[in-house]
Write a protein that holds these residues in place. Structure first.
Motif, PDB file in Angstrom:
ATOM      1  N   ALA A   1       1.916   2.227  -3.349  1.00  0.00           N
ATOM      2  CA  ALA A   1       0.807   2.945  -4.097  1.00  0.00           C
ATOM      3  C   ALA A   1       0.459   4.315  -3.654  1.00  0.00           C
ATOM      4  O   ALA A   1       0.148   5.273  -4.665  1.00  0.00           O
ATOM      5  CB  ALA A   1      -0.629   2.031  -4.015  1.00  0.00           C
ATOM      6  N   ARG A   2       0.642   4.438  -2.502  1.00  0.00           N
ATOM      7  CA  ARG A   2       0.400   5.613  -1.735  1.00  0.00           C
ATOM      8  C   ARG A   2       1.370   6.779  -2.157  1.00  0.00           C
ATOM      9  O   ARG A   2       1.144   8.047  -2.584  1.00  0.00           O
ATOM     10  CB  ARG A   2       0.722   5.702  -0.245  1.00  0.00           C
ATOM     11  CG  ARG A   2       0.180   6.948   0.215  1.00  0.00           C
ATOM     12  CD  ARG A   2       0.045   6.907   1.891  1.00  0.00           C
ATOM     13  NE  ARG A   2       1.453   6.709   2.424  1.00  0.00           N
ATOM     14  CZ  ARG A   2       1.864   5.726   2.964  1.00  0.00           C
ATOM     15  NH1 ARG A   2       1.052   4.507   2.829  1.00  0.00           N
ATOM     16  NH2 ARG A   2       3.091   5.710   3.272  1.00  0.00           N
TER      17      ARG A   2
ATOM     18  N   ARG B   1       5.151  10.877  -9.819  1.00  0.00           N
ATOM     19  CA  ARG B   1       4.030  10.245  -9.541  1.00  0.00           C
ATOM     20  C   ARG B   1       2.969  10.131 -10.755  1.00  0.00           C
ATOM     21  O   ARG B   1       3.422  11.068 -11.860  1.00  0.00           O
ATOM     22  CB  ARG B   1       3.462  11.117  -8.142  1.00  0.00           C
ATOM     23  CG  ARG B   1       4.175  11.116  -6.930  1.00  0.00           C
ATOM     24  CD  ARG B   1       3.058  11.555  -5.859  1.00  0.00           C
ATOM     25  NE  ARG B   1       3.941  11.608  -4.775  1.00  0.00           N
ATOM     26  CZ  ARG B   1       4.638  12.377  -4.113  1.00  0.00           C
ATOM     27  NH1 ARG B   1       4.856  13.647  -4.685  1.00  0.00           N
ATOM     28  NH2 ARG B   1       5.193  12.385  -3.071  1.00  0.00           N
TER      29      ARG B   1
ATOM     30  N   SER C   1      -4.757  -2.111 -12.520  1.00  0.00           N
ATOM     31  CA  SER C   1      -4.758  -0.773 -13.055  1.00  0.00           C
ATOM     32  C   SER C   1      -3.471  -0.148 -12.625  1.00  0.00           C
ATOM     33  O   SER C   1      -3.130   0.927 -12.918  1.00  0.00           O
ATOM     34  CB  SER C   1      -5.762  -0.020 -11.814  1.00  0.00           C
ATOM     35  OG  SER C   1      -7.186  -0.130 -12.194  1.00  0.00           O
ATOM     36  N   ALA C   2      -2.668  -0.772 -11.986  1.00  0.00           N
ATOM     37  CA  ALA C   2      -1.013  -0.330 -11.830  1.00  0.00           C
ATOM     38  C   ALA C   2      -0.547  -0.078 -13.140  1.00  0.00           C
ATOM     39  O   ALA C   2      -0.823  -0.733 -14.271  1.00  0.00           O
ATOM     40  CB  ALA C   2      -0.372  -1.335 -11.028  1.00  0.00           C
TER      41      ALA C   2
ATOM     42  N   ASP D   1       0.371  11.571 -11.163  1.00  0.00           N
ATOM     43  CA  ASP D   1      -0.210  12.908 -11.433  1.00  0.00           C
ATOM     44  C   ASP D   1       0.752  13.792 -12.075  1.00  0.00           C
ATOM     45  O   ASP D   1       0.400  15.025 -12.340  1.00  0.00           O
ATOM     46  CB  ASP D   1      -0.866  13.472 -10.211  1.00  0.00           C
ATOM     47  CG  ASP D   1       0.188  13.563  -9.175  1.00  0.00           C
ATOM     48  OD1 ASP D   1       1.278  13.485  -9.401  1.00  0.00           O
ATOM     49  OD2 ASP D   1      -0.376  13.893  -7.928  1.00  0.00           O
TER      50      ASP D   1
ATOM     51  N   ARG E   1       0.730  -1.162   0.159  1.00  0.00           N
ATOM     52  CA  ARG E   1      -0.129   0.021   0.059  1.00  0.00           C
ATOM     53  C   ARG E   1       0.910   1.194  -0.157  1.00  0.00           C
ATOM     54  O   ARG E   1       0.278   2.277  -0.519  1.00  0.00           O
ATOM     55  CB  ARG E   1      -0.945  -0.114   1.162  1.00  0.00           C
ATOM     56  CG  ARG E   1      -2.149  -1.089   1.008  1.00  0.00           C
ATOM     57  CD  ARG E   1      -3.183  -0.642   2.021  1.00  0.00           C
ATOM     58  NE  ARG E   1      -2.673  -0.943   3.448  1.00  0.00           N
ATOM     59  CZ  ARG E   1      -2.971  -2.032   4.212  1.00  0.00           C
ATOM     60  NH1 ARG E   1      -3.670  -2.868   3.320  1.00  0.00           N
ATOM     61  NH2 ARG E   1      -2.576  -2.227   5.219  1.00  0.00           N
TER      62      ARG E   1
ATOM     63  N   MET F   1      -0.775   5.582  -7.183  1.00  0.00           N
ATOM     64  CA  MET F   1      -1.295   4.878  -8.133  1.00  0.00           C
ATOM     65  C   MET F   1      -2.174   3.709  -7.565  1.00  0.00           C
ATOM     66  O   MET F   1      -2.167   3.700  -6.424  1.00  0.00           O
ATOM     67  CB  MET F   1      -0.022   4.090  -8.894  1.00  0.00           C
ATOM     68  CG  MET F   1       0.814   3.060  -8.059  1.00  0.00           C
ATOM     69  SD  MET F   1       2.081   2.435  -9.036  1.00  0.00           S
ATOM     70  CE  MET F   1       2.836   1.365  -7.731  1.00  0.00           C
ATOM     71  N   ARG F   2      -2.857   3.084  -8.596  1.00  0.00           N
ATOM     72  CA  ARG F   2      -3.770   1.969  -8.043  1.00  0.00           C
ATOM     73  C   ARG F   2      -2.896   0.501  -7.939  1.00  0.00           C
ATOM     74  O   ARG F   2      -1.800   0.452  -8.946  1.00  0.00           O
ATOM     75  CB  ARG F   2      -4.938   1.798  -8.866  1.00  0.00           C
ATOM     76  CG  ARG F   2      -5.767   2.984  -8.802  1.00  0.00           C
ATOM     77  CD  ARG F   2      -7.016   2.789  -9.646  1.00  0.00           C
ATOM     78  NE  ARG F   2      -7.934   3.984  -9.774  1.00  0.00           N
ATOM     79  CZ  ARG F   2      -9.083   3.984  -8.787  1.00  0.00           C
ATOM     80  NH1 ARG F   2      -9.310   2.868  -7.910  1.00  0.00           N
ATOM     81  NH2 ARG F   2      -9.800   4.714  -8.550  1.00  0.00           N
ATOM     82  N   ARG F   3      -3.120  -0.372  -7.446  1.00  0.00           N
ATOM     83  CA  ARG F   3      -2.785  -1.847  -7.262  1.00  0.00           C
ATOM     84  C   ARG F   3      -3.434  -2.625  -8.377  1.00  0.00           C
ATOM     85  O   ARG F   3      -4.749  -2.332  -8.490  1.00  0.00           O
ATOM     86  CB  ARG F   3      -2.325  -2.211  -5.901  1.00  0.00           C
ATOM     87  CG  ARG F   3      -1.308  -1.503  -5.196  1.00  0.00           C
ATOM     88  CD  ARG F   3      -1.224  -2.208  -3.821  1.00  0.00           C
ATOM     89  NE  ARG F   3      -2.194  -2.476  -2.798  1.00  0.00           N
ATOM     90  CZ  ARG F   3      -2.070  -2.961  -1.844  1.00  0.00           C
ATOM     91  NH1 ARG F   3      -0.808  -3.924  -1.616  1.00  0.00           N
ATOM     92  NH2 ARG F   3      -3.137  -3.439  -0.988  1.00  0.00           N
TER      93      ARG F   3
END
Length: 889
Positions: A440-441, A490, A450-451, A492, A437, A445-447
């Motif tokens: 991902a944080r 990241r 969707s990664a 974003d 986690r 991003m998503r795990r």
């Protein structure tokens, strides 16, 4: 062959009368008598033998062989020991011969003679031989009323004898007959087993081969058996052979009549091989038993539902006795939840379906506890029926470890998931296989599906990604972990600083992927930049300081400012990490000062001192050193030192101290001078004054001689004061470095003698005797005569003056290579040891001089004069033991 002689007294031979009578009897005996040597050659016979056999006494040697006189198809009286004897003539066989035998003998004319024969051992020509006695029985056979019946009986007897003989000779067992501890019969197999010729067995006996440890057993049983006692008929004993080989034989013994007396008939066979086989089988059985009983696994054999065999390890694992397991059956100890499974597998295996070879199940013990076991089963024959052989081992510990491992993995999964550090598992082509986690944080991003497909999307640019991948590949190729701090992006698009580290799961197999950790260090980087700015400012402040500053840990330099670099003469790079030992002159000073400093830092947390240090170029300088612990009273955490160069101040202080010391010396010198002058001048001045008053007031009444004596005392006082003033002027010149030095050639011996004469005149009333021992070469020397005169006159005057009890004063002159050595030795009052260092100081006088007058300038003048010549002066003395001055020029 020769006919036996007929000895008589007239022969002149030296024989015993009894022997002669015996020879005559043999010669006239009606029976034929033959003498046979050890090779079967007839060497002599009597007259009856020549008539019976139709032989001449002078036959050729080959015609005299006993074996050539026998009819081949004669009666079967040969065989056995007789056959061996008649074939070889060896007398060793004679002990085995029993009774009479019938022989058919050939005559030279082709006829045959049947005779009874008996044999006995007898020496022939000094060697072992034998004698034969033959009796013609041909006439008796012919005179028998029924010759055919007799012939049939003889033939039947012969046939029976041959059959028994064949049985005896070809039986597989050895066969011997022992009578009175002597072998009277032995078959060929017996000789073969005993590895002895038959004749040797008859000659030395069968016990010769019996092992020494079995001798008593054999003899005792033989004795008891012949005595009629009950003795075991069969037993085993050992034979020992000359080569050390030992063979076991099985013996069967019975008592039989033999020649009208009891004898032991013994059958024996070699059972060594059988014993070795039995022993090997026993050892093999013991080994297999040891393996089965001590194997680390339990072993059971099951037929039906009954255990028919169980080893000790199985009982230990099942916690049951062997009897309980054999009686209760194999299902008793199995956990109720596993019994159906075990029964089904047992049934299928009996039916031919092997099923799994190994599986795991539980045993339940009487106390309710459970043991996990790993079982291996195979089908085996047992007692002619099918059975299952089961091996099993206790795996309870392994099961517990597996359970613990599962718990640990679950705990680690929880830890990894909740870690504040991003953790990811990447494939060989840098795709995400798993991430926690935190990862991902950090990247927003998503795990899962969707990664990002690859972590290339997390780098600021394609170039940065390619360079990093290349660097990572190089680290992995060398088997090294990768660690770096870099800018990442990241999802974003926002950039941040990250600390990245990774390693291969298996350095030898890149295909297994890599494990990575990522930490967001943006805040730390910002703080570092701020710290860097602050550090730069402080660095500028420290480097602008007028004192040296150093930060040391465990006496090693970690950082220095510019002033410290300037003071010490090293570059900052050279000083970094260097121990402070390089600033000290020697190891002892470094250790001593370090111990003193450490004690102060541990006690007070700070320390201030002044030390002399060494620059890189070897120049020494003084610093005021002040240090304070970074952590109070903990020097191991580091110490900050300030260094202030106080070399000029120390020099000024040293100059001031030197000036003060010089002033003190001058004051002391002035005091001694005033004391000396007040004494030395007062005495002659008083003399002069009193003498002048006498002349002034009483000159007209004084006799001329007395007046002259008064005038001489005035003159003596003036000379004394003059000498004292001259000495003071000389010392002043020497101190002012104005002492004249005019070396020239002079007669050294003459000068020495003149100085001695002056000392004698000066101390005319002294009790001492001055002796000159001149041992130098009689050639002129180059010296300053005036200075030498001062040296010698002062030393000689002192030697006489300070020897109030007299004694010899020796003035010795010698050479030591290029040097001239002058020695003045007295037997006076001596000098205290504590005053020797001050002896050559101006106005100094020893404490033991008492009332002896002196100025304290003589030895100071001596030293100055010697030094002006470039020489040395030394002294040895002790109170009451005289003084020895040595001047070397």
């Amino acid at each position: 062959m020769r006919q036996a002689p007929h000895p008589s007294v007239e022969d002149g031979t030296d024989t015993d009368p009894g022997d002669a009578i015996c020879s005559q009897l043999m010669h006239h005996a009606p029976d034929a008598v033959l003498a046979v040597d050890g090779q079967g050659l007839i060497v002599a016979c009597n007259a009856s033998a020549c008539r019976l056999l139709g032989r001449a006494a002078d036959e050729a040697p080959q015609d005299r062989l006993l074996s050539r006189w026998l009819v081949p198809a004669g009666p079967p009286a040969t065989g056995g020991a007789w056959a061996a004897y008649l074939a070889s003539g060896n007398p060793a066989w004679l002990d085995a011969l029993q009774g009479l035998r019938t022989l058919d003998l050939r005559r030279p004319d082709g006829g045959q003679v049947r005779a009874e024969v008996s044999a006995f051992a007898a020496p022939v020509n000094g060697a072992p031989g034998s004698g034969l006695v033959l009796r013609d029985i041909g006439a008796r056979v012919e005179e028998a009323p029924d010759a055919n019946v007799h012939q049939s009986v003889m033939q039947a007897l012969h046939t029976s004898e041959e059959r028994y003989r064949a049985v005896v000779e070809h039986v597989t067992e050895g066969m011997v007959v022992i009578q009175d501890e002597v072998i009277v019969f032995a078959n060929a197999r017996a000789a073969e087993i005993a590895r002895m010729p038959l004749a040797e067995m008859h000659h030395i006996g069968f016990l010769h081969r019996v092992h020494p440890d079995d001798h008593d057993l054999v003899r005792e049983r033989q004795r008891r058996r012949l005595a009629g006692e009950e003795v075991p008929d069969h037993y085993e004993l050992r034979l020992l052979f000359p080569d050390g080989d030992i063979r076991w034989i099985a013996i069967g013994v019975s008592v039989v009549p033999w020649g009208g007396k009891p004898a032991s008939l013994t059958f024996f066979s070699d059972v060594t091989d059988n014993k070795l086989i039995l022993e090997a089988m026993h050892r093999s059985e013991e080994r297999y038993r040891a393996v089965v009983e001590h194997v680390g696994e339990g072993m059971v054999v099951v037929q039906g539902e009954q255990i028919v065999f169980v080893n000790e390890r199985a009982t230990a694992i099942a916690r049951m006795s062997q009897r309980e397991m054999l009686r209760q059956g194999f299902l008793t100890a199995i956990h109720p939840g596993d019994r159906a499974q075990v029964r089904e597998r047992q049934r299928r295996r009996i039916e031919g379906d092997p099923g799994p070879q190994r599986h795991e199940l539980r045993l339940q013990h009487g106390d309710g506890s459970v043991t996990w076991i790993d079982i291996g089963v195979t089908k085996v024959p047992w007692g002619g029926q099918d059975a299952t052989l089961t091996f099993f081992s206790d795996i309870s510990h392994r099961k517990a470890l597996e359970e613990k491992l599962r718990d640990t993995l679950a705990e680690r999964e929880t830890i990894l998931e909740n870690s504040l550090v991003g953790i990811a598992f990447l494939t060989q082509d840098h795709r995400f296989r798993w991430s926690n986690r935190a990862m991902a944080r950090i990247f927003a991003m998503r795990r899962g599906p969707s990664a990002p497909p690859s972590w290339e999307a997390l780098f600021p640019s394609k170039q940065a990604y390619d360079e990093t991948v290349q660097d990572i590949a190089e680290h992995m190729r060398r088997g090294r972990d990768y660690q770096s701090e870099m800018r990442l992006r990241r999802i974003d698009g926002k950039l941040f600083w990250a600390a990245v580290s990774g390693r291969a799961v298996d350095a030898a197999d890149a295909g297994q992927g890599t494990v990575w950790t990522v930490m967001d260090i943006t805040q730390r980087k910002e703080l570092e930049e701020a710290l860097q700015r602050t550090s730069s400012e402080r660095e500028a402040i420290f480097n602008s300081a007028l004192v040296g500053i150093s930060f040391n840990v465990n006496r090693r330099i970690q950082w220095v400012n510019d002033k410290c670099v300037e003071m010490l003469g090293y570059s900052r790079a050279e000083l970094s990490g260097q121990p402070s030992r390089v600033f000290y002159k020697d190891e002892e000073t470094y250790v001593t000062e370090g111990r003193r400093t450490l004690e102060a830092l541990l006690r007070d947390g700070h320390h201030t001192t002044e030390r002399e240090l060494v620059r890189r170029n070897g120049e020494t300088f003084w610093v005021q050193l002040a240090g304070r612990c970074v952590v109070d009273r903990n020097p191991d955490a580091g110490v900050i030192w300030t260094l202030l160069d106080i070399t000029d101040r120390r020099k000024a202080e040293d100059d001031i101290r030197a000036a003060l010391a010089r002033q003190k010396e001058l004051n002391e010198l002035r005091s001694r001078f005033v004391s000396m002058t007040s004494h030395e001048f007062r005495t002659p001045l008083a003399t002069i004054l009193s003498s002048a008053e006498l002349i002034q007031h009483y000159a007209d009444r004084m006799p001329e001689a007395e007046k002259q004596e008064v005038l001489r005392s005035i003159e003596t006082g003036v000379h004394r004061m003059t000498r004292m003033l001259d000495r003071m002027l000389l010392i002043g010149k020497a101190d002012a470095q104005l002492l004249d030095f005019l070396p020239q050639a002079l007669d050294l011996r003459l000068l020495c003698q003149r100085c001695i004469d002056e000392a004698r005149r000066q101390h005319a009333e002294a009790a001492s005797e001055i002796v000159l021992a001149y041992e130098a070469r009689a050639v002129p020397g180059v010296f300053d005569e005036k200075l030498l005169h001062h040296i010698f006159s002062n030393l000689l005057s002192n030697a006489v003056k300070y020897s109030p009890d007299g004694g010899e004063v020796r003035f010795r002159v010698s050479e030591d290579g290029a040097n001239t050595v002058f020695e003045v030795i007295d037997q006076g009052i001596g000098i205290p040891a504590q005053e020797l260092p001050h002896l050559f100081e101006s106005f100094h006088r020893a404490s033991n001089v008492g009332r002896i007058q002196g100025t304290g300038l003589g030895l100071a003048i001596v030293k100055k004069a010697v030094e002006r010549h470039g020489g040395t002066v030394s002294v040895r003395s002790a109170p009451g033991q005289g003084t020895h001055f040595t001047v070397t020029l």
